[in-house]
Design a protein around this motif. Sequence first.
Motif, PDB file in Angstrom:
ATOM      1  N   CYS A  36      -8.805 -15.112  -7.148  1.00  0.00           N
ATOM      2  CA  CYS A  36      -7.447 -14.485  -6.844  1.00  0.00           C
ATOM      3  C   CYS A  36      -6.891 -14.105  -8.426  1.00  0.00           C
ATOM      4  O   CYS A  36      -7.355 -14.649  -9.217  1.00  0.00           O
ATOM      5  CB  CYS A  36      -6.534 -15.419  -6.438  1.00  0.00           C
ATOM      6  N   GLY A  37      -6.048 -13.003  -8.386  1.00  0.00           N
ATOM      7  CA  GLY A  37      -5.707 -12.348  -9.428  1.00  0.00           C
ATOM      8  C   GLY A  37      -4.378 -11.694  -9.469  1.00  0.00           C
ATOM      9  O   GLY A  37      -4.239 -10.906  -8.460  1.00  0.00           O
ATOM     10  N   ASN A  38      -3.792 -11.396 -10.524  1.00  0.00           N
ATOM     11  CA  ASN A  38      -2.617 -10.517 -10.433  1.00  0.00           C
ATOM     12  C   ASN A  38      -2.856  -9.654 -11.808  1.00  0.00           C
ATOM     13  O   ASN A  38      -3.090  -9.884 -12.715  1.00  0.00           O
ATOM     14  CB  ASN A  38      -1.279 -11.268 -10.711  1.00  0.00           C
ATOM     15  N   THR A  39      -2.223  -8.296 -11.638  1.00  0.00           N
ATOM     16  CA  THR A  39      -1.945  -7.315 -12.532  1.00  0.00           C
ATOM     17  C   THR A  39      -0.654  -6.628 -12.528  1.00  0.00           C
ATOM     18  O   THR A  39      -0.386  -6.306 -11.406  1.00  0.00           O
ATOM     19  CB  THR A  39      -3.142  -6.372 -12.525  1.00  0.00           C
ATOM     20  N   LEU A  40       0.168  -6.900 -13.575  1.00  0.00           N
ATOM     21  CA  LEU A  40       1.300  -6.492 -13.579  1.00  0.00           C
ATOM     22  C   LEU A  40       1.720  -5.329 -14.670  1.00  0.00           C
ATOM     23  O   LEU A  40       1.245  -5.712 -15.846  1.00  0.00           O
ATOM     24  CB  LEU A  40       2.583  -7.578 -13.470  1.00  0.00           C
ATOM     25  N   ALA A  41       2.418  -4.317 -14.551  1.00  0.00           N
ATOM     26  CA  ALA A  41       2.939  -3.445 -15.632  1.00  0.00           C
ATOM     27  C   ALA A  41       4.201  -2.798 -15.340  1.00  0.00           C
ATOM     28  O   ALA A  41       4.619  -2.437 -14.071  1.00  0.00           O
ATOM     29  CB  ALA A  41       1.785  -2.536 -15.803  1.00  0.00           C
ATOM     30  N   SER A  42       5.153  -2.795 -16.316  1.00  0.00           N
ATOM     31  CA  SER A  42       6.565  -2.293 -16.066  1.00  0.00           C
ATOM     32  C   SER A  42       7.029  -1.574 -17.159  1.00  0.00           C
ATOM     33  O   SER A  42       6.721  -1.875 -18.239  1.00  0.00           O
ATOM     34  CB  SER A  42       7.332  -3.486 -15.559  1.00  0.00           C
ATOM     35  N   ILE A  43       7.877  -0.554 -17.027  1.00  0.00           N
ATOM     36  CA  ILE A  43       8.773  -0.012 -18.078  1.00  0.00           C
ATOM     37  C   ILE A  43      10.049  -0.212 -17.976  1.00  0.00           C
ATOM     38  O   ILE A  43      10.547   0.216 -16.569  1.00  0.00           O
ATOM     39  CB  ILE A  43       8.359   1.526 -18.333  1.00  0.00           C
ATOM     40  N   THR A  57      17.052   0.947 -16.314  1.00  0.00           N
ATOM     41  CA  THR A  57      15.945   1.323 -15.266  1.00  0.00           C
ATOM     42  C   THR A  57      14.888   0.879 -15.332  1.00  0.00           C
ATOM     43  O   THR A  57      14.171   0.748 -16.640  1.00  0.00           O
ATOM     44  CB  THR A  57      15.916   2.958 -15.609  1.00  0.00           C
ATOM     45  N   SER A  58      14.123   0.472 -14.325  1.00  0.00           N
ATOM     46  CA  SER A  58      12.883  -0.156 -14.316  1.00  0.00           C
ATOM     47  C   SER A  58      12.036   0.594 -13.338  1.00  0.00           C
ATOM     48  O   SER A  58      12.084   0.812 -12.267  1.00  0.00           O
ATOM     49  CB  SER A  58      12.966  -1.603 -13.972  1.00  0.00           C
ATOM     50  N   VAL A  59      10.795   0.708 -13.655  1.00  0.00           N
ATOM     51  CA  VAL A  59       9.506   1.133 -13.117  1.00  0.00           C
ATOM     52  C   VAL A  59       8.208   0.363 -13.372  1.00  0.00           C
ATOM     53  O   VAL A  59       8.127  -0.021 -14.565  1.00  0.00           O
ATOM     54  CB  VAL A  59       9.263   2.531 -13.444  1.00  0.00           C
ATOM     55  N   GLY A  60       7.609  -0.067 -12.090  1.00  0.00           N
ATOM     56  CA  GLY A  60       6.686  -1.097 -12.371  1.00  0.00           C
ATOM     57  C   GLY A  60       5.563  -0.815 -11.069  1.00  0.00           C
ATOM     58  O   GLY A  60       5.901  -0.270 -10.117  1.00  0.00           O
ATOM     59  N   ILE A  61       4.300  -1.378 -11.461  1.00  0.00           N
ATOM     60  CA  ILE A  61       3.513  -1.932 -10.482  1.00  0.00           C
ATOM     61  C   ILE A  61       2.780  -3.121 -10.481  1.00  0.00           C
ATOM     62  O   ILE A  61       2.858  -3.641 -11.468  1.00  0.00           O
ATOM     63  CB  ILE A  61       2.377  -0.711 -10.545  1.00  0.00           C
ATOM     64  N   SER A  62       2.648  -3.604  -9.435  1.00  0.00           N
ATOM     65  CA  SER A  62       1.893  -5.114  -9.423  1.00  0.00           C
ATOM     66  C   SER A  62       0.763  -4.897  -8.206  1.00  0.00           C
ATOM     67  O   SER A  62       0.847  -4.283  -7.294  1.00  0.00           O
ATOM     68  CB  SER A  62       2.986  -6.187  -8.696  1.00  0.00           C
ATOM     69  N   SER A  63      -0.296  -5.601  -8.644  1.00  0.00           N
ATOM     70  CA  SER A  63      -1.549  -5.653  -7.859  1.00  0.00           C
ATOM     71  C   SER A  63      -1.989  -7.080  -7.585  1.00  0.00           C
ATOM     72  O   SER A  63      -2.314  -7.695  -8.658  1.00  0.00           O
ATOM     73  CB  SER A  63      -2.582  -4.706  -8.418  1.00  0.00           C
ATOM     74  N   PHE A  64      -1.849  -7.677  -6.495  1.00  0.00           N
ATOM     75  CA  PHE A  64      -2.402  -8.739  -6.201  1.00  0.00           C
ATOM     76  C   PHE A  64      -3.793  -8.793  -5.354  1.00  0.00           C
ATOM     77  O   PHE A  64      -3.931  -8.040  -4.151  1.00  0.00           O
ATOM     78  CB  PHE A  64      -1.281  -9.790  -5.410  1.00  0.00           C
ATOM     79  N   ASN A  65      -4.698  -9.657  -5.898  1.00  0.00           N
ATOM     80  CA  ASN A  65      -5.836  -9.668  -4.997  1.00  0.00           C
ATOM     81  C   ASN A  65      -6.471 -10.957  -4.675  1.00  0.00           C
ATOM     82  O   ASN A  65      -6.493 -11.799  -5.764  1.00  0.00           O
ATOM     83  CB  ASN A  65      -7.096  -8.510  -5.845  1.00  0.00           C
ATOM     84  N   TYR A  66      -6.763 -11.143  -3.424  1.00  0.00           N
ATOM     85  CA  TYR A  66      -7.337 -12.642  -3.074  1.00  0.00           C
ATOM     86  C   TYR A  66      -8.660 -12.586  -2.257  1.00  0.00           C
ATOM     87  O   TYR A  66      -8.479 -11.612  -1.155  1.00  0.00           O
ATOM     88  CB  TYR A  66      -6.215 -13.414  -2.323  1.00  0.00           C
ATOM     89  N   SER A  67      -9.568 -13.208  -2.495  1.00  0.00           N
ATOM     90  CA  SER A  67     -10.768 -13.122  -1.737  1.00  0.00           C
ATOM     91  C   SER A  67     -11.395 -14.559  -1.475  1.00  0.00           C
ATOM     92  O   SER A  67     -11.242 -15.380  -2.593  1.00  0.00           O
ATOM     93  CB  SER A  67     -11.872 -12.106  -2.282  1.00  0.00           C
ATOM     94  N   ASP A  97       2.173  -3.086  -4.965  1.00  0.00           N
ATOM     95  CA  ASP A  97       3.638  -2.723  -4.971  1.00  0.00           C
ATOM     96  C   ASP A  97       3.890  -1.622  -6.107  1.00  0.00           C
ATOM     97  O   ASP A  97       3.573  -2.119  -7.301  1.00  0.00           O
ATOM     98  CB  ASP A  97       4.610  -3.804  -5.029  1.00  0.00           C
ATOM     99  N   ILE A  98       4.498  -0.560  -5.657  1.00  0.00           N
ATOM    100  CA  ILE A  98       5.135   0.293  -6.720  1.00  0.00           C
ATOM    101  C   ILE A  98       6.597   0.338  -6.415  1.00  0.00           C
ATOM    102  O   ILE A  98       7.085   0.704  -5.494  1.00  0.00           O
ATOM    103  CB  ILE A  98       4.474   1.638  -6.352  1.00  0.00           C
ATOM    104  N   ASN A  99       7.247   0.169  -7.817  1.00  0.00           N
ATOM    105  CA  ASN A  99       8.753  -0.088  -7.475  1.00  0.00           C
ATOM    106  C   ASN A  99       9.414   0.720  -8.448  1.00  0.00           C
ATOM    107  O   ASN A  99       8.760   0.721  -9.724  1.00  0.00           O
ATOM    108  CB  ASN A  99       9.317  -1.496  -7.376  1.00  0.00           C
ATOM    109  N   ILE A 100      10.564   1.118  -8.290  1.00  0.00           N
ATOM    110  CA  ILE A 100      11.659   1.752  -9.083  1.00  0.00           C
ATOM    111  C   ILE A 100      13.031   1.228  -8.664  1.00  0.00           C
ATOM    112  O   ILE A 100      13.346   1.189  -7.728  1.00  0.00           O
ATOM    113  CB  ILE A 100      11.714   3.436  -9.243  1.00  0.00           C
ATOM    114  N   THR A 101      13.816   0.889  -9.932  1.00  0.00           N
ATOM    115  CA  THR A 101      15.061   0.192  -9.688  1.00  0.00           C
ATOM    116  C   THR A 101      15.980   0.734 -10.523  1.00  0.00           C
ATOM    117  O   THR A 101      15.749   0.960 -11.767  1.00  0.00           O
ATOM    118  CB  THR A 101      15.243  -1.330  -9.709  1.00  0.00           C
ATOM    119  N   GLN A 102      17.217   1.213 -10.272  1.00  0.00           N
ATOM    120  CA  GLN A 102      18.441   1.522 -11.213  1.00  0.00           C
ATOM    121  C   GLN A 102      19.549   0.863 -10.812  1.00  0.00           C
ATOM    122  O   GLN A 102      19.959   0.588  -9.796  1.00  0.00           O
ATOM    123  CB  GLN A 102      18.507   3.017 -10.916  1.00  0.00           C
ATOM    124  N   SER A 103      19.925   0.140 -11.877  1.00  0.00           N
ATOM    125  CA  SER A 103      21.352  -0.833 -11.798  1.00  0.00           C
ATOM    126  C   SER A 103      22.150  -0.352 -12.975  1.00  0.00           C
ATOM    127  O   SER A 103      21.825   0.096 -13.908  1.00  0.00           O
ATOM    128  CB  SER A 103      20.900  -2.258 -11.613  1.00  0.00           C
TER     129      SER A 103
END
Length: 257
Positions: A36-43, A57-67, A97-103
């Motif tokens: 299992c593993g995670n890869t995360l990146a955000s600006i 303002t936040s833009v990010g992507i997270s990828s989780f894999n489990y086998s 997950d690809i996400n964008i948030t504005q607050s």
Amino acid sequence: RLSFSFYKGNDLIRLTRDQDDLSQNFSIKDFNRIECGNTLASINWNQTLSEKVYSTTSVGISSFNYSSRGSYDINYKEIDTTENRSFDIFSNSKLRDINITQSFDYYTSEAGIFKFGAGYIRHKNAPSIKESDAFLDPEIQSSIALDSIYFSNELFVFAENMSDINQNLSIHSGLRLNYFGGLDQDYLYLQPRLDINYRFGHNKINLSYARMSQFIHLLVNPGPGLPSDLWVPSTSKVAPEISDLVGLKYSYSKDKF
């Protein structure tokens, strides 16, 4: 201020066994592998728009894999015949997950701090299980079934306020509207939050309430071998999970105690 965050981690467990008990007329050979593993990146982009307004303002992507992979070959003697049972179980779960948030944060001297914003998340779920009646080579690679890839959308808007009513009483209130859909069913939930703190003397009482929703389910197999965790989205057959949390807390502090 512009900032960038990145993380990558991975865990791998391999267990093998080759046991031959001649006295009991029994032998077993098995192989288990879990990864299992995670890869995360955000600006993140933070701006001061004025003396009272702050933007994030936040833009990010997270990828989780489990086998999880388990292959078993069992031989045992029953009466005068030798029986054999072989099977292989492979489970894989990917969640991206690809996400964008504005607050915005708005500071006032009369009504405290206001925070409001909106966001969007694009979910991709790929759960898969394969079973076969054979002991397979551990190095054989199994692929994800193309019919088990699900795309879904999550939208949300929120507003909250943090204010001190007087020197003894402070209130943190909020409201969030969540939408989830894109498959065979759409869901819309209103989620209120309230946190009240009251101080008198050396005492403090906290009363809180929050309603939350979770749109991605975790399915766990407690059977033989290593566990298999599958993340699956909400559908018309299985609705999102809803929780109502109520909390009451009392604390006391004086001098060094």
